[in-house]
Design an enzyme around this catalytic site. Structure first.
Site, PDB file in Angstrom:
ATOM      1  N   GLY A 162       0.829  -1.199   0.000  1.00  0.00           N
ATOM      2  CA  GLY A 162       0.000   0.000   0.000  1.00  0.00           C
ATOM      3  C   GLY A 162       0.860   1.242   0.000  1.00  0.00           C
ATOM      4  O   GLY A 162       1.989   1.255  -0.500  1.00  0.00           O
ATOM      5  N   GLY A 163       0.329   2.288   0.615  1.00  0.00           N
ATOM      6  CA  GLY A 163       1.051   3.563   0.649  1.00  0.00           C
ATOM      7  C   GLY A 163       2.399   3.463   1.326  1.00  0.00           C
ATOM      8  O   GLY A 163       3.283   4.297   1.105  1.00  0.00           O
ATOM      9  N   GLY A 397      24.512  12.965 -28.979  1.00  0.00           N
ATOM     10  CA  GLY A 397      23.999  13.452 -27.690  1.00  0.00           C
ATOM     11  C   GLY A 397      24.561  12.642 -26.540  1.00  0.00           C
ATOM     12  O   GLY A 397      24.732  13.158 -25.425  1.00  0.00           O
ATOM     13  N   ALA A 398      24.852  11.369 -26.806  1.00  0.00           N
ATOM     14  CA  ALA A 398      25.393  10.529 -25.738  1.00  0.00           C
ATOM     15  C   ALA A 398      26.817  10.980 -25.389  1.00  0.00           C
ATOM     16  O   ALA A 398      27.226  10.903 -24.229  1.00  0.00           O
ATOM     17  CB  ALA A 398      25.360   9.072 -26.155  1.00  0.00           C
TER      18      ALA A 398
HETATM   19  C1  HXC Z   1      -3.809  -3.991  11.529  1.00  0.00           C
HETATM   20  C2  HXC Z   1      -2.723  -5.870  10.868  1.00  0.00           C
HETATM   21  C3  HXC Z   1      -2.422  -5.285   9.615  1.00  0.00           C
HETATM   22  C4  HXC Z   1      -2.866  -3.968   9.380  1.00  0.00           C
HETATM   23  C5  HXC Z   1      -1.583  -7.254   9.647  1.00  0.00           C
HETATM   24  N1  HXC Z   1      -2.190  -7.084  10.825  1.00  0.00           N
HETATM   25  N2  HXC Z   1      -1.718  -6.166   8.884  1.00  0.00           N
HETATM   26  N3  HXC Z   1      -3.385  -5.219  11.798  1.00  0.00           N
HETATM   27  N4  HXC Z   1      -3.552  -3.365  10.365  1.00  0.00           N
HETATM   28  N5  HXC Z   1      -2.598  -3.333   8.239  1.00  0.00           N
HETATM   29  C6  HXC Z   1      -2.283  -8.042  11.921  1.00  0.00           C
HETATM   30  C7  HXC Z   1      -3.168  -9.221  11.589  1.00  0.00           C
HETATM   31  O1  HXC Z   1      -4.513  -8.916  11.825  1.00  0.00           O
HETATM   32  C8  HXC Z   1      -2.641 -10.274  12.522  1.00  0.00           C
HETATM   33  O2  HXC Z   1      -3.144 -10.038  13.804  1.00  0.00           O
HETATM   34  C9  HXC Z   1      -1.145  -9.945  12.589  1.00  0.00           C
HETATM   35  O3  HXC Z   1      -1.027  -8.605  12.156  1.00  0.00           O
HETATM   36  C10 HXC Z   1      -0.315 -10.836  11.685  1.00  0.00           C
HETATM   37  O4  HXC Z   1      -0.886 -10.805  10.393  1.00  0.00           O
HETATM   38  P1  HXC Z   1      -1.192 -12.126   9.558  1.00  0.00           P
HETATM   39  O5  HXC Z   1      -2.185 -11.740   8.516  1.00  0.00           O
HETATM   40  O6  HXC Z   1      -1.522 -13.246  10.459  1.00  0.00           O
HETATM   41  O7  HXC Z   1       0.236 -12.411   8.918  1.00  0.00           O
HETATM   42  P2  HXC Z   1       0.556 -13.053   7.518  1.00  0.00           P
HETATM   43  O8  HXC Z   1      -0.316 -14.244   7.270  1.00  0.00           O
HETATM   44  O9  HXC Z   1       2.028 -13.252   7.504  1.00  0.00           O
HETATM   45  O10 HXC Z   1       0.165 -11.951   6.434  1.00  0.00           O
HETATM   46  C11 HXC Z   1       0.876 -10.727   6.383  1.00  0.00           C
HETATM   47  C12 HXC Z   1       0.154  -9.736   5.452  1.00  0.00           C
HETATM   48  C13 HXC Z   1      -1.338  -9.645   5.888  1.00  0.00           C
HETATM   49  C14 HXC Z   1       0.271 -10.213   4.013  1.00  0.00           C
HETATM   50  C15 HXC Z   1       0.874  -8.395   5.572  1.00  0.00           C
HETATM   51  O11 HXC Z   1      -1.404  -9.397   7.291  1.00  0.00           O
HETATM   52  C16 HXC Z   1      -2.048  -8.525   5.204  1.00  0.00           C
HETATM   53  O12 HXC Z   1      -2.466  -8.654   4.035  1.00  0.00           O
HETATM   54  N6  HXC Z   1      -2.298  -7.439   5.941  1.00  0.00           N
HETATM   55  C17 HXC Z   1      -3.037  -6.308   5.434  1.00  0.00           C
HETATM   56  C18 HXC Z   1      -2.186  -5.559   4.432  1.00  0.00           C
HETATM   57  C19 HXC Z   1      -2.886  -4.323   3.957  1.00  0.00           C
HETATM   58  O13 HXC Z   1      -3.817  -4.373   3.129  1.00  0.00           O
HETATM   59  N7  HXC Z   1      -2.518  -3.205   4.585  1.00  0.00           N
HETATM   60  C20 HXC Z   1      -3.111  -1.914   4.310  1.00  0.00           C
HETATM   61  C21 HXC Z   1      -2.414  -1.453   3.036  1.00  0.00           C
HETATM   62  S1  HXC Z   1      -2.982   0.088   2.558  1.00  0.00           S
HETATM   63  P3  HXC Z   1      -3.753 -11.203  14.697  1.00  0.00           P
HETATM   64  O14 HXC Z   1      -3.891 -10.606  16.040  1.00  0.00           O
HETATM   65  O15 HXC Z   1      -5.052 -11.582  14.087  1.00  0.00           O
HETATM   66  O16 HXC Z   1      -2.768 -12.317  14.632  1.00  0.00           O
HETATM   67  C22 HXC Z   1      -1.954   1.069   3.293  1.00  0.00           C
HETATM   68  C23 HXC Z   1      -2.292   2.459   3.050  1.00  0.00           C
HETATM   69  C24 HXC Z   1      -1.209   3.324   3.553  1.00  0.00           C
HETATM   70  O17 HXC Z   1      -1.014   0.715   3.900  1.00  0.00           O
HETATM   71  C25 HXC Z   1      -1.402   4.652   3.000  1.00  0.00           C
HETATM   72  C26 HXC Z   1      -0.315   5.523   3.433  1.00  0.00           C
HETATM   73  C27 HXC Z   1      -0.228   6.714   2.578  1.00  0.00           C
END
Ligand code: HXC
Length: 507
Positions: A162-163, A397-398
């Site tokens: 993501g971001g 140019g290069a």
């Molecule tokens: C809150 C999160 C989280 C998140 C993971 N966790 N990502 N909690 N916010 N973004 C938590 C899970 O709920 C889980 O908690 C623990 O972290 C471990 O994650 P798992 O999913 O069990 O791990 P894994 O199977 O290894 O998968 C990792 C992962 C997946 C691929 C990163 O967690 C995932 O897809 N997360 C979401 C990614 C995402 O879409 N992020 C937002 C992107 S947009 P528990 O307690 O249940 O074990 C963004 C915008 C930013 O970032 C903009 C900025 C400008």
């Protein structure tokens, strides 16, 4: 007190640490141990914890809010750093997490010491919404303000989605590890839903994808250990900030060592390829070359090396790939590297053997004019010493990008059989001598004669030297000592460019 500290150091707890190891990954603190000089880490804001309570957050274990930050030493030199802790809420970025990183960034700017961030995170902490987005915004701004002030290195050792990718995207160098690192703005599931394309995490955003295809990664390694050693090595070439000169490291390679092997390495026959990295290995201090962007736009080779113990940035044509023609991607690669060197007081050495910018509809419509212009802009704007060695071809140019005094090169050396011209002799003969050749009794012989005449009267390096645009025509065997002499002559260079808010490089 001891108990609280121990609890913080356990991050998300033993079970989560075990899961991290099962994924083949080290924990945030293990990475710091491995990366920094022994016992040099000083943690900042050790007891930070998030204050969010929504969606059951109050019951979750959140030591450090999912990141470890502080300062430490690399080869005795201070840096600031952050290391995201995936064992705590997936390393996701919440309010305090962002605050810790932003503070480390601010201290890095204030102290004039590099910032290294180790990323291993699920991205914006979904429960914290706007607090998380605001946190990223702060980090991006600090990255931007630090750009050109302190070196910023991003080490991706887990997901970075993501971001979140835009912080590494702003920093100077991105390191990735096969089967450990992932970067993308949207993952495979979203892509499948939106475009129907089917691709794995590794293929989409793994180290190979970014090192070879997108160019987002500058360094790719097989293990976390090798990667962290690579980050340490890169820092050894760099000054701590733009206020300092790079450290001098003399590895004992004699400055007057001759380089007769260059006569063999570089074929005089202008169409034959060779690997410019062999030239680099021969000329620069023994084993001192660290290539940047090794797998991307391979028609130019860029990287750091040392010459007489001084760090230099090499901007070299690579005749082994696409005959070294400059295209869109190699222009971007070269220009960004040159600007880094200029920002951090690192002299630039161009190694020239280039037939020109690459012709083609894709190149034209892809914006080669804009991208190629970046190289010209970056060289023209750079105030560090700029030295050019014309080894064989320098056309059009290069030539200007790689070796023109008019663009601001301070010293230009050429080998005796090099050729400098608007274009190659064959192309030139076909245009300016077309009628003479057609009218000749023996057109083939007339053509050969015109080509020979053109090479002697226009392309010969002594012609350019006669106008002062080549300073010296040197024996290839003396290339090392001549380049060292040129560098020593120029290290005290000071140049100012007209005052302005900032230029407008063609992006
Ligand atoms: C809150 C999160 C989280 C998140 C993971 N966790 N990502 N909690 N916010 N973004 C938590 C899970 O709920 C889980 O908690 C623990 O972290 C471990 O994650 P798992 O999913 O069990 O791990 P894994 O199977 O290894 O998968 C990792 C992962 C997946 C691929 C990163 O967690 C995932 O897809 N997360 C979401 C990614 C995402 O879409 N992020 C937002 C992107 S947009 P528990 O307690 O249940 O074990 C963004 C915008 C930013 O970032 C903009 C900025 C400008």
């Amino acid at each position: 007190m001891k108990a609280v500290r121990e609890q913080v150091q356990l991050g998300g707890g033993e079970k989560r640490i075990e899961q991290q190891h099962e994924k083949g990954k080290l924990t945030a603190r293990e990475r710091l141990q491995l990366f920094l000089d022994p016992a040099s880490f000083v943690e900042h804001q050790t007891y930070s914890r998030g204050r969010a309570t929504m969606f059951g957050m109050a019951d979750k274990r959140q030591p450090g809010d999912g990141v470890v930050t502080g300062s430490g030493l690399v080869d005795g030199r201070q840096i600031f750093l952050s290391s995201q802790d995936f064992t705590v809420l997936g390393g996701s970025l919440g309010e305090m997490h962002a605050d810790r990183i932003a503070e480390a960034q601010e201290l890095s700017i204030k102290t004039g010491t590099p910032f290294v961030q180790i990323n291993d995170s699920g991205g914006a902490r979904i429960q914290e919404g706007i607090l998380s987005l605001h946190g990223y915004a702060r980090i991006f701004r600090a990255n931007t303000l630090a750009s050109g002030v302190v070196p910023q290195l991003s080490v991706i050792l887990g997901p970075c989605a993501g971001g979140a990718v835009y912080s590494p995207g702003i920093t100077d160098f991105v390191f990735m590890v096969d089967n450990v690192s992932n970067m993308y703005i949207t993952g495979p599931d979203v892509i499948r839903a939106v475009t129907g394309e089917d691709i794995s995490h590794e293929e989409l955003g793994g180290a190979h994808a970014h090192a070879a295809k997108s160019g987002n990664a500058h360094f790719r390694f097989a293990t976390e250990q090798d990667c962290l050693a690579g980050v340490r090595r890169l820092l050894s070439y760099l000054p701590s900030s733009n206020r300092e000169q790079p450290p001098r490291v003399d590895n004992g390679d004699p400055e007057d060592r001759t380089t007769p092997e260059l006569m063999e390495l570089v074929p005089e026959e202008e169409r034959r390829g060779y690997d410019v990295r062999d030239v680099i290995a021969s000329v620069f201090d023994r084993d001192s070359f660290m290539e940047v962007h090794q797998d991307y736009a391979k028609n130019v080779v860029v990287g750091f090396a040392r010459l007489g113990g001084r760090t230099v940035g090499i901007f070299g044509n690579q005749p082994k790939v696409m005959a070294a023609a400059l295209d869109i991607n190699s222009s971007d690669k070269g220009a960004r590297f040159i600007r880094f060197c200029d920002a951090f007081n690192i002299p630039i050495i161009s190694l020239v053997d280039v037939p020109g910018f690459l012709p083609g509809v894709n190149q034209e419509h892809g914006g080669i004019i804009r991208h190629g212009a970046k190289v010209l802009y970056a060289i023209a704007e750079a105030t560090v010493p700029k030295i050019s060695l014309i080894m064989r071809k320098a056309y059009g140019g290069a030539y200007i990008a790689m070796a023109a005094k008019g663009l601001g090169y301070d010293r230009v050396l050429a080998w005796p059989f090099s050729q400098i011209a608007v274009m190659g002799a064959e192309g030139a003969a076909n245009i300016i001598f077309r009628r003479d050749i057609a009218d000749a009794a023996d057109p083939a012989a007339a053509r050969d004669e015109k080509i020979r005449e053109f090479k002697e009267e226009v392309m010969d390096p002594f012609v350019a030297a006669g106008y002062g645009y080549v300073d010296d025509v040197i024996d290839p065997a003396h290339t090392r000592s001549e380049l060292i002499r040129s560098l020593e002559m120029m290290v005290r260079k000071q140049e100012t460019i007209p005052a302005r808010k900032h230029g407008n490089i063609p992006l």
